[in-house]
Scaffold this motif. Structure first.
Motif, PDB file in Angstrom:
ATOM      1  N   ILE A  82       0.592  -1.337  -0.029  1.00 43.45           N
ATOM      2  CA  ILE A  82      -0.159   0.069   0.098  1.00 43.45           C
ATOM      3  C   ILE A  82       0.668   1.381   0.016  1.00 43.45           C
ATOM      4  O   ILE A  82       1.761   1.429   0.678  1.00 43.45           O
ATOM      5  CB  ILE A  82      -0.990  -0.008   1.226  1.00 43.45           C
ATOM      6  CG1 ILE A  82      -2.044   1.214   0.942  1.00 43.45           C
ATOM      7  CG2 ILE A  82      -0.396   0.108   2.508  1.00 43.45           C
ATOM      8  CD1 ILE A  82      -3.031   0.619   0.069  1.00 43.45           C
ATOM      9  N   ASN A  83       0.488   2.211  -0.886  1.00 39.95           N
ATOM     10  CA  ASN A  83       1.339   3.454  -0.933  1.00 39.95           C
ATOM     11  C   ASN A  83       0.287   4.674  -0.575  1.00 39.95           C
ATOM     12  O   ASN A  83      -0.932   4.476  -0.487  1.00 39.95           O
ATOM     13  CB  ASN A  83       1.927   3.382  -2.284  1.00 39.95           C
ATOM     14  CG  ASN A  83       3.177   4.444  -2.555  1.00 39.95           C
ATOM     15  OD1 ASN A  83       3.325   5.297  -1.783  1.00 39.95           O
ATOM     16  ND2 ASN A  83       3.936   4.081  -3.521  1.00 39.95           N
ATOM     17  N   LYS A  84       0.894   5.789  -0.759  1.00 41.55           N
ATOM     18  CA  LYS A  84       0.003   7.172  -0.543  1.00 41.55           C
ATOM     19  C   LYS A  84      -1.128   7.190  -1.650  1.00 41.55           C
ATOM     20  O   LYS A  84      -2.300   7.580  -1.810  1.00 41.55           O
ATOM     21  CB  LYS A  84       0.798   8.381  -0.636  1.00 41.55           C
ATOM     22  CG  LYS A  84       1.610   8.449   0.594  1.00 41.55           C
ATOM     23  CD  LYS A  84       2.609   9.792   0.678  1.00 41.55           C
ATOM     24  CE  LYS A  84       3.218  10.032   1.974  1.00 41.55           C
ATOM     25  NZ  LYS A  84       3.688  11.213   2.052  1.00 41.55           N
ATOM     26  N   ILE A  85      -0.648   6.551  -3.053  1.00 44.86           N
ATOM     27  CA  ILE A  85      -1.349   6.710  -4.174  1.00 44.86           C
ATOM     28  C   ILE A  85      -1.355   5.178  -4.704  1.00 44.86           C
ATOM     29  O   ILE A  85      -0.464   4.568  -5.085  1.00 44.86           O
ATOM     30  CB  ILE A  85      -1.067   7.708  -5.373  1.00 44.86           C
ATOM     31  CG1 ILE A  85      -0.857   9.258  -4.681  1.00 44.86           C
ATOM     32  CG2 ILE A  85      -1.967   7.641  -6.495  1.00 44.86           C
ATOM     33  CD1 ILE A  85      -0.252  10.191  -5.501  1.00 44.86           C
ATOM     34  N   ASN A  86      -2.580   4.757  -5.122  1.00 47.22           N
ATOM     35  CA  ASN A  86      -2.610   3.255  -5.412  1.00 47.22           C
ATOM     36  C   ASN A  86      -3.797   3.306  -6.557  1.00 47.22           C
ATOM     37  O   ASN A  86      -4.740   3.945  -6.695  1.00 47.22           O
ATOM     38  CB  ASN A  86      -3.168   2.297  -4.452  1.00 47.22           C
ATOM     39  CG  ASN A  86      -2.184   2.483  -3.165  1.00 47.22           C
ATOM     40  OD1 ASN A  86      -1.207   2.175  -2.929  1.00 47.22           O
ATOM     41  ND2 ASN A  86      -2.712   3.272  -2.060  1.00 47.22           N
ATOM     42  N   ILE A  87      -3.516   2.368  -7.484  1.00 42.89           N
ATOM     43  CA  ILE A  87      -4.621   2.261  -8.467  1.00 42.89           C
ATOM     44  C   ILE A  87      -4.904   0.570  -8.600  1.00 42.89           C
ATOM     45  O   ILE A  87      -3.879  -0.306  -8.815  1.00 42.89           O
ATOM     46  CB  ILE A  87      -4.335   2.740  -9.797  1.00 42.89           C
ATOM     47  CG1 ILE A  87      -5.217   2.617 -11.064  1.00 42.89           C
ATOM     48  CG2 ILE A  87      -2.925   2.232 -10.321  1.00 42.89           C
ATOM     49  CD1 ILE A  87      -5.202   3.354 -12.137  1.00 42.89           C
ATOM     50  N   ALA A  88      -6.041   0.294  -8.656  1.00 40.73           N
ATOM     51  CA  ALA A  88      -6.703  -1.299  -8.885  1.00 40.73           C
ATOM     52  C   ALA A  88      -7.248  -1.357  -9.931  1.00 40.73           C
ATOM     53  O   ALA A  88      -8.169  -0.587 -10.488  1.00 40.73           O
ATOM     54  CB  ALA A  88      -7.293  -1.491  -7.546  1.00 40.73           C
ATOM     55  N   PHE A  89      -6.934  -2.443 -10.836  1.00 43.26           N
ATOM     56  CA  PHE A  89      -7.678  -2.529 -12.007  1.00 43.26           C
ATOM     57  C   PHE A  89      -8.464  -3.821 -11.857  1.00 43.26           C
ATOM     58  O   PHE A  89      -7.945  -5.052 -11.486  1.00 43.26           O
ATOM     59  CB  PHE A  89      -6.683  -2.726 -13.130  1.00 43.26           C
ATOM     60  CG  PHE A  89      -7.226  -3.406 -14.621  1.00 43.26           C
ATOM     61  CD1 PHE A  89      -8.110  -2.519 -15.287  1.00 43.26           C
ATOM     62  CD2 PHE A  89      -6.542  -4.439 -15.112  1.00 43.26           C
ATOM     63  CE1 PHE A  89      -8.639  -3.314 -16.593  1.00 43.26           C
ATOM     64  CE2 PHE A  89      -6.770  -4.699 -16.201  1.00 43.26           C
ATOM     65  CZ  PHE A  89      -7.958  -4.310 -16.953  1.00 43.26           C
ATOM     66  N   VAL A  90      -9.735  -3.966 -12.047  1.00 45.16           N
ATOM     67  CA  VAL A  90     -10.532  -4.858 -11.835  1.00 45.16           C
ATOM     68  C   VAL A  90     -11.071  -5.578 -13.364  1.00 45.16           C
ATOM     69  O   VAL A  90     -11.592  -4.497 -13.985  1.00 45.16           O
ATOM     70  CB  VAL A  90     -11.684  -4.890 -10.847  1.00 45.16           C
ATOM     71  CG1 VAL A  90     -12.482  -5.942 -10.734  1.00 45.16           C
ATOM     72  CG2 VAL A  90     -11.133  -4.166  -9.617  1.00 45.16           C
ATOM     73  N   VAL A 102      -6.922  10.564 -19.045  1.00 44.99           N
ATOM     74  CA  VAL A 102      -7.804  10.781 -17.957  1.00 44.99           C
ATOM     75  C   VAL A 102      -7.405  10.341 -16.749  1.00 44.99           C
ATOM     76  O   VAL A 102      -6.984  10.875 -15.819  1.00 44.99           O
ATOM     77  CB  VAL A 102      -9.167  10.105 -18.145  1.00 44.99           C
ATOM     78  CG1 VAL A 102      -9.592  10.291 -16.881  1.00 44.99           C
ATOM     79  CG2 VAL A 102     -10.028  10.900 -19.119  1.00 44.99           C
ATOM     80  N   LEU A 103      -6.629   9.064 -16.736  1.00 43.33           N
ATOM     81  CA  LEU A 103      -6.072   8.200 -15.616  1.00 43.33           C
ATOM     82  C   LEU A 103      -4.729   8.778 -15.364  1.00 43.33           C
ATOM     83  O   LEU A 103      -4.245   9.101 -14.109  1.00 43.33           O
ATOM     84  CB  LEU A 103      -6.120   6.923 -15.932  1.00 43.33           C
ATOM     85  CG  LEU A 103      -7.480   6.097 -15.978  1.00 43.33           C
ATOM     86  CD1 LEU A 103      -7.483   4.498 -16.476  1.00 43.33           C
ATOM     87  CD2 LEU A 103      -7.972   6.003 -14.652  1.00 43.33           C
ATOM     88  N   HIS A 107      -1.975  14.407 -10.946  1.00 48.01           N
ATOM     89  CA  HIS A 107      -2.422  15.567 -10.341  1.00 48.01           C
ATOM     90  C   HIS A 107      -2.090  15.230  -8.574  1.00 48.01           C
ATOM     91  O   HIS A 107      -1.746  15.846  -7.668  1.00 48.01           O
ATOM     92  CB  HIS A 107      -3.844  15.743 -10.350  1.00 48.01           C
ATOM     93  CG  HIS A 107      -4.740  16.793  -9.458  1.00 48.01           C
ATOM     94  ND1 HIS A 107      -4.220  18.075  -9.566  1.00 48.01           N
ATOM     95  CD2 HIS A 107      -5.431  16.205  -8.418  1.00 48.01           C
ATOM     96  CE1 HIS A 107      -5.088  18.543  -8.533  1.00 48.01           C
ATOM     97  NE2 HIS A 107      -5.783  17.601  -8.025  1.00 48.01           N
ATOM     98  N   LEU A 108      -2.537  13.861  -8.480  1.00 50.30           N
ATOM     99  CA  LEU A 108      -2.270  13.415  -7.096  1.00 50.30           C
ATOM    100  C   LEU A 108      -1.029  13.387  -6.463  1.00 50.30           C
ATOM    101  O   LEU A 108      -0.694  13.520  -5.382  1.00 50.30           O
ATOM    102  CB  LEU A 108      -3.022  12.010  -7.065  1.00 50.30           C
ATOM    103  CG  LEU A 108      -4.447  11.903  -7.102  1.00 50.30           C
ATOM    104  CD1 LEU A 108      -5.060  10.446  -6.977  1.00 50.30           C
ATOM    105  CD2 LEU A 108      -5.165  12.609  -6.046  1.00 50.30           C
TER     106      LEU A 108
END
Length: 205
Positions: free
Chosen positions: A18-26, A195-196, A202-203
């Motif tokens: 886990i990080n300050k920013i994470n992305i999951a792809f379902v 977009v992503l 930005h984050l």
């Protein structure tokens, strides 16, 4: 702010911290759109941001369980083996049965739970809390919704936890979240990579 419920089995590929920013792809292995659009986008983002953002793919199953399973996910990761409608699409349009752009990012299979276990846990409550403004409903309205949710899922023998608890619309879905699992963005279906990418940039500012 909504919480992301990441409930998976052991990682099959890579490591997720886990990080300050994470992305999951379902995604589902029997989902052509996940392969046409989703995986290439994730591979691109992973290449750009893997040093600053944590990535995880979650292969799930809410239909076509004969194709959407852990065994077929492992075949995909080992040698690009395609199945079902995904195989049909690539065979028909490109004359191939193996996916040329195997995922580079960490991946796990969604945790699958029998309905009886779901019913006898706090998961129904978590699912209902994912409904917008659920906490503002009256007690009577909440009871009606809970009853409907239970009735719906009683017809489904197995529940994919990450997909179900987050009440995702379908696959592919992208979820961006922080170290406390607060969701900062959910994106469903065919998305522009820009977009992503812009959201992550930005984050990271």
């Amino acid at each position: 702010m909504s919480k992301f419920h990441l409930n998976t089995q052991e990682l099959i590929q890579g490591e997720f911290i886990i990080n300050k920013i994470n992305i999951a792809f379902v995604f589902q292995v029997n989902c052509p759109g996940c392969f046409i659009y989703g995986i290439p986008i994730m591979n691109h983002l992973y290449k750009l941001f893997q040093d600053k953002v944590s990535f995880i793919g979650v292969a799930t199953a809410f239909e076509d369980f004969e194709f959407n399973n852990e065994a077929n996910l492992k075949l995909l990761l080992e040698n690009g083996t395609l199945v079902g409608e995904t195989k049909k699409y690539y065979n028909t349009n490109y004359g191939i049965s193996n996916y040329p752009e195997v995922p580079k990012f960490p991946i796990a299979f969604d945790r699958i739970t029998p309905y009886e276990e779901l019913l006898n846990s706090n998961m129904i409550e978590q699912m209902c809390n994912a409904i917008p403004n659920f906490t503002n409903f009256s007690e009577n309205e909440k009871e009606i919704i809970v009853t409907k949710v239970k009735a719906y899922y009683s017809k489904i023998p197995f529940i994919a936890e990450t997909f179900t608890l987050n009440q995702l619309q379908g696959t592919p879905s992208f979820i961006i979240f922080d170290e406390k699992y607060n969701i900062s963005g959910i994106y469903f279906g065919h998305q522009s990579v820009d977009v992503l990418q812009n959201k992550l940039e930005h984050l990271l500012l």
